[in-house]
Design an enzyme around this catalytic site. Structure first.
Site: not given
Ligand code: SAH
Length: 212
Positions: A43, A68, A117, A193, A195
């Site tokens: 993921e 992450e 993001d 989280e 979602e």
């Molecule tokens: N997948 C989780 C979090 C979503 S928020 C959920 O669905 O609840 C998006 C997460 O991706 C954040 O924690 C952000 O720090 C991470 N993220 C965003 N761009 C990233 C990148 N280029 N490399 C690694 N992590 C990234």
């Protein structure tokens, strides 16, 4: 994900056995690290790790890696693993742009992108995780029959992803614009989280599964 800076998160990460400290050194030999030949699912942008922890507990015959970029966020996942240790789950603190330095060609069986993001400005499009630039990276590390499962509540990002899939020559295996009311696609769905947070607010959840 905005969290206040948690003092010492970098130190905790550097000492955690759940975190792979030198991921580039494992390139092409992740099976050795896990000690078996099971498929590896990742993921990207796992946040606090709820989705992956549930998935790893349900699927002991699959190895999972959570990626992450923020240490304060990753720290939360480490704390959960300290309570419920899962042998088939590891974490990496890294920026997803480095993926090809960390995983060998075809080494990954499945990629999950959950609530990535949105990077709404046009000039940041290449930073979006479903962009053609990222699809090219996924193409390298994903097995020939591998898939990407993408969920979001952000319609602009979802439409962007569908357009990029087309441009990059990937195909759509399944798609819904309302996951929680789609009987087939919601079967076995594990909430992330974000979602939970967004669906409680009444936002529909978009999902697509793509392959090439
Ligand atoms: N997948 C989780 C979090 C979503 S928020 C959920 O669905 O609840 C998006 C997460 O991706 C954040 O924690 C952000 O720090 C991470 N993220 C965003 N761009 C990233 C990148 N280029 N490399 C690694 N992590 C990234």
């Amino acid at each position: 994900m905005r969290l206040r800076n948690v003092t010492g998160s970098r130190e905790v990460i550097a000492e955690s056995r759940f975190v792979v400290q030198d991921p580039a050194a494992q390139k092409g030999k992740w099976s050795v690290l896990f000690g078996n030949q099971n498929p590896i699912h990742i993921e990207i942008g796992m946040g606090k790790g709820r989705f992956l922890m549930a998935l790893a507990a349900l699927n002991p015959d699959i190895n999972f890696i959570g990626i992450e970029k923020y240490s304060t966020v990753l720290l939360r996942a480490i704390q959960k693993m300290e309570v419920q240790e899962l042998p088939n789950l590891r974490f990496i603190r890294m920026e997803a742009e480095e993926l090809c330095a960390v995983f060998g060609r075809g080494e990954i069986a499945q990629i999950y992108l959950n609530f990535s993001d949105p990077w709404p400005k046009d000039r940041h499009a290449k930073r979006r995780l479903p962009s053609r630039q990222f699809l090219a990276r996924y193409h390298e590390i994903l097995a020939p029959d591998g898939q990407i499962a993408f969920k979001t509540d952000n319609l602009d990002l979802f439409e962007f992803a569908l357009a990029e899939v087309d441009v990059a020559g990937w195909k759509i295996a399944a798609m819904t614009r309302d996951l929680h009311h789609d009987e087939t696609m919601s079967a076995g769905n594990i909430m992330t989280e974000y979602e939970e947070k967004f669906s409680v607010m009444g936002n529909p959840i978009y999902k697509c599964i793509i392959y090439r």
